[in-house]
Write a protein that holds these residues in place. Structure first.
Motif, short mmCIF file in Angstrom:
data_model
loop_
_atom_site.label_atom_id
_atom_site.label_comp_id
_atom_site.label_asym_id
_atom_site.label_seq_id
_atom_site.Cartn_x
_atom_site.Cartn_y
_atom_site.Cartn_z
N ALA A 184 0.82 -1.21 0.00
CA ALA A 184 0.00 0.00 0.00
C ALA A 184 0.85 1.26 0.00
N GLU A 185 1.98 1.26 0.76
CA GLU A 185 2.81 2.47 0.81
C GLU A 185 3.45 2.76 -0.54
N PHE A 186 3.78 1.71 -1.30
CA PHE A 186 4.35 1.89 -2.64
C PHE A 186 3.32 2.54 -3.58
N VAL A 187 2.11 2.02 -3.55
CA VAL A 187 1.06 2.54 -4.44
C VAL A 187 0.63 3.94 -4.02
N THR A 188 0.49 4.16 -2.71
CA THR A 188 0.06 5.47 -2.21
C THR A 188 1.00 6.57 -2.68
N ALA A 189 2.30 6.28 -2.69
CA ALA A 189 3.29 7.28 -3.11
C ALA A 189 3.17 7.63 -4.59
N ARG A 190 2.44 6.81 -5.37
CA ARG A 190 2.35 7.02 -6.81
C ARG A 190 0.96 7.44 -7.27
N LEU A 191 0.04 7.59 -6.33
CA LEU A 191 -1.31 8.04 -6.66
C LEU A 191 -1.56 9.42 -6.07
N PRO A 192 -2.51 10.18 -6.61
CA PRO A 192 -2.88 11.45 -6.00
C PRO A 192 -3.37 11.26 -4.57
N GLY A 193 -3.27 12.31 -3.78
CA GLY A 193 -3.55 12.21 -2.36
C GLY A 193 -4.96 11.80 -2.01
N HIS A 194 -5.94 12.01 -2.92
CA HIS A 194 -7.33 11.65 -2.60
C HIS A 194 -7.66 10.21 -2.94
N LEU A 195 -6.70 9.46 -3.49
CA LEU A 195 -6.89 8.04 -3.80
C LEU A 195 -5.92 7.24 -2.93
N VAL A 196 -6.45 6.65 -1.86
CA VAL A 196 -5.60 5.97 -0.88
C VAL A 196 -6.02 4.50 -0.77
N PRO A 197 -5.17 3.55 -1.19
CA PRO A 197 -5.51 2.13 -1.10
C PRO A 197 -5.35 1.60 0.32
N THR A 198 -5.99 0.48 0.59
CA THR A 198 -5.92 -0.18 1.89
C THR A 198 -5.13 -1.47 1.77
N PRO A 199 -4.21 -1.75 2.69
CA PRO A 199 -3.43 -3.01 2.61
C PRO A 199 -4.35 -4.22 2.70
N THR A 200 -4.08 -5.22 1.87
CA THR A 200 -4.83 -6.48 1.91
C THR A 200 -3.90 -7.67 2.16
N GLY A 201 -2.61 -7.41 2.25
CA GLY A 201 -1.63 -8.46 2.47
C GLY A 201 -0.25 -7.84 2.51
N PRO A 202 0.79 -8.65 2.70
CA PRO A 202 2.15 -8.10 2.79
C PRO A 202 2.61 -7.43 1.50
N GLY A 203 2.07 -7.85 0.37
CA GLY A 203 2.50 -7.25 -0.90
C GLY A 203 1.36 -6.86 -1.80
N THR A 204 0.16 -6.67 -1.24
CA THR A 204 -1.00 -6.30 -2.05
C THR A 204 -1.82 -5.23 -1.34
N CYS A 205 -2.66 -4.54 -2.09
CA CYS A 205 -3.57 -3.55 -1.51
C CYS A 205 -4.75 -3.37 -2.45
N ARG A 206 -5.79 -2.70 -1.96
CA ARG A 206 -6.99 -2.50 -2.76
C ARG A 206 -7.49 -1.07 -2.59
N LEU A 207 -7.89 -0.48 -3.70
CA LEU A 207 -8.44 0.87 -3.68
C LEU A 207 -9.93 0.82 -3.93
N ARG A 208 -10.70 1.31 -2.97
CA ARG A 208 -12.13 1.49 -3.14
C ARG A 208 -12.44 2.94 -2.82
N ALA A 209 -12.90 3.68 -3.82
CA ALA A 209 -13.14 5.12 -3.61
C ALA A 209 -14.17 5.62 -4.59
N ARG A 210 -14.92 6.64 -4.17
CA ARG A 210 -15.85 7.33 -5.06
C ARG A 210 -15.14 8.54 -5.64
N SER A 211 -15.13 8.65 -6.95
CA SER A 211 -14.37 9.72 -7.60
C SER A 211 -15.20 10.36 -8.71
N ALA A 212 -15.10 11.69 -8.81
CA ALA A 212 -15.74 12.42 -9.89
C ALA A 212 -14.77 12.68 -11.04
N ASP A 213 -13.56 12.13 -10.95
CA ASP A 213 -12.58 12.29 -12.02
C ASP A 213 -12.99 11.47 -13.24
#
Length: 325
Positions: free
Chosen positions: A248-277
């Motif tokens: 998650a920390e790897f992906v978070t550093a590469r996405l805009p600040g309003h899109l924040v994924p949640t860790p789902t394992g030691p090497g995976t994460c998932r992004l669930r968000a409502r976006s008007a983009d």
């Protein structure tokens, strides 16, 4: 030094240096008597500057924190540094900076001498910022122009490019600048359409204050941020659902600040968000995450990413197949 205003400014400039000044040293610097220094200290206190005095052989005067923020004196280097910092922050709509930074920048640039304004522009043009925004940067001059007309209740003309590329001319009564963390919006009353509108500032071109003053109208909602929220809600929103094969920390550093994924394992994460983009913007930002990912929804984003991948694959010129022996 007999010019009292000039002497007070020089005294204030000295006191703003973070140290304690003996009265004798201040008198020597200003070329006045210690009694005059004491009177000038009292004048500064009357103006709201919290000057603290300590007694004794090593006592003196120093400027301390007070209940209110008094005006500050800045030397050339300090003014340039602050202006460059405010421009960088305002231009990328950094979350937390918001309208106060733009108002401060407008006030500072209004009084900057031309030689310092040129230095600020030179530094800004020579600097490439590394940001996590969506790339929709805003010219600081546009922000300061809009902020000035908001403060002065002055009608504004500008060109505007809509999301579909349509370009129009607008004349508005600007009400507020609002930052969403990765974009700036202008909330204004559109005179031609006789209704409230929100404008993405990165799509505003050639803003021109008309000089005509107006009395601010009453908003149809509680405040400008609420009006902007209603406006964004009217646009198509997406329930984004993406899994990443990366921490998650790897992906978070590469996405805009309003899109924040949640860790789902030691090497995976998932992004669930409502976006008007737009799905185009979302697809490109996902591609820049620099890791394997799977888009689960919405369908429009799945389709766009599929087409984008196919286009990128077709864009690679494959080497010719060598002839068979």
């Amino acid at each position: 030094m007999t010019d009292t205003p000039a002497r007070l400014l020089n005294l204030l400039s000295l006191l703003q240096t973070p140290r304690e000044w003996p009265g004798s040293e201040l008198a020597e610097r200003l070329r006045v008597s210690p009694r005059t220094v004491r009177r000038d200290i009292d004048r500064l206190r009357d103006l709201g500057y919290p000057v603290e005095a300590t007694r004794g052989a090593v006592g003196g005067y120093r400027l301390v924190a007070g209940a209110a923020m008094p005006p500050l004196l800045l030397d050339d280097e300090e003014a340039v540094a602050i202006a460059v910092g405010l421009r960088a922050g305002a231009g990328h709509a950094i979350e937390g900076v918001e309208e106060a930074a733009v108002r401060a920048l407008a006030k500072l640039e209004q009084v900057l001498p031309s030689r310092l304004r040129h230095r600020v522009a030179t530094l800004q043009n020579a600097t490439i910022p590394l940001t996590r925004g969506d790339g929709a940067t805003v010219a600081p001059s546009t922000l300061t122009t809009l902020a000035a007309t908001v403060t002065a209740h002055e009608r504004l003309r500008f060109g505007y490019r809509a999301g579909d590329g349509t370009e129009t001319k607008r004349q508005v009564e600007p009400y507020r600048l609002v930052s969403t963390g990765h974009r700036w919006y202008l909330v204004a009353y559109d005179l031609a359409r006789e209704d409230w509108r929100t404008f993405r500032v990165d799509r505003v071109a050639d803003p021109f204050p008309t000089g005509a003053r107006f009395t601010p109208r009453e908003l149809p909602t509680g405040d400008a941020a609420q009006l902007l929220g209603h406006s964004v809600t009217r646009t198509q929103e997406h329930d984004v659902d993406v899994t990443f094969e990366a921490p998650a920390e790897f992906v978070t550093a590469r996405l805009p600040g309003h899109l924040v994924p949640t860790p789902t394992g030691p090497g995976t994460c998932r992004l669930r968000a409502r976006s008007a983009d737009s799905v185009e913007w979302l697809g490109l930002r996902l591609a820049l995450a620099d890791c394997e990912f799977t888009v689960h929804g919405p369908e429009a984003l799945v389709s766009y990413v599929t087409d984008l991948g196919a286009r990128l694959t077709r864009s690679v010129a494959l080497p010719p197949t060598p002839p068979q022996a």
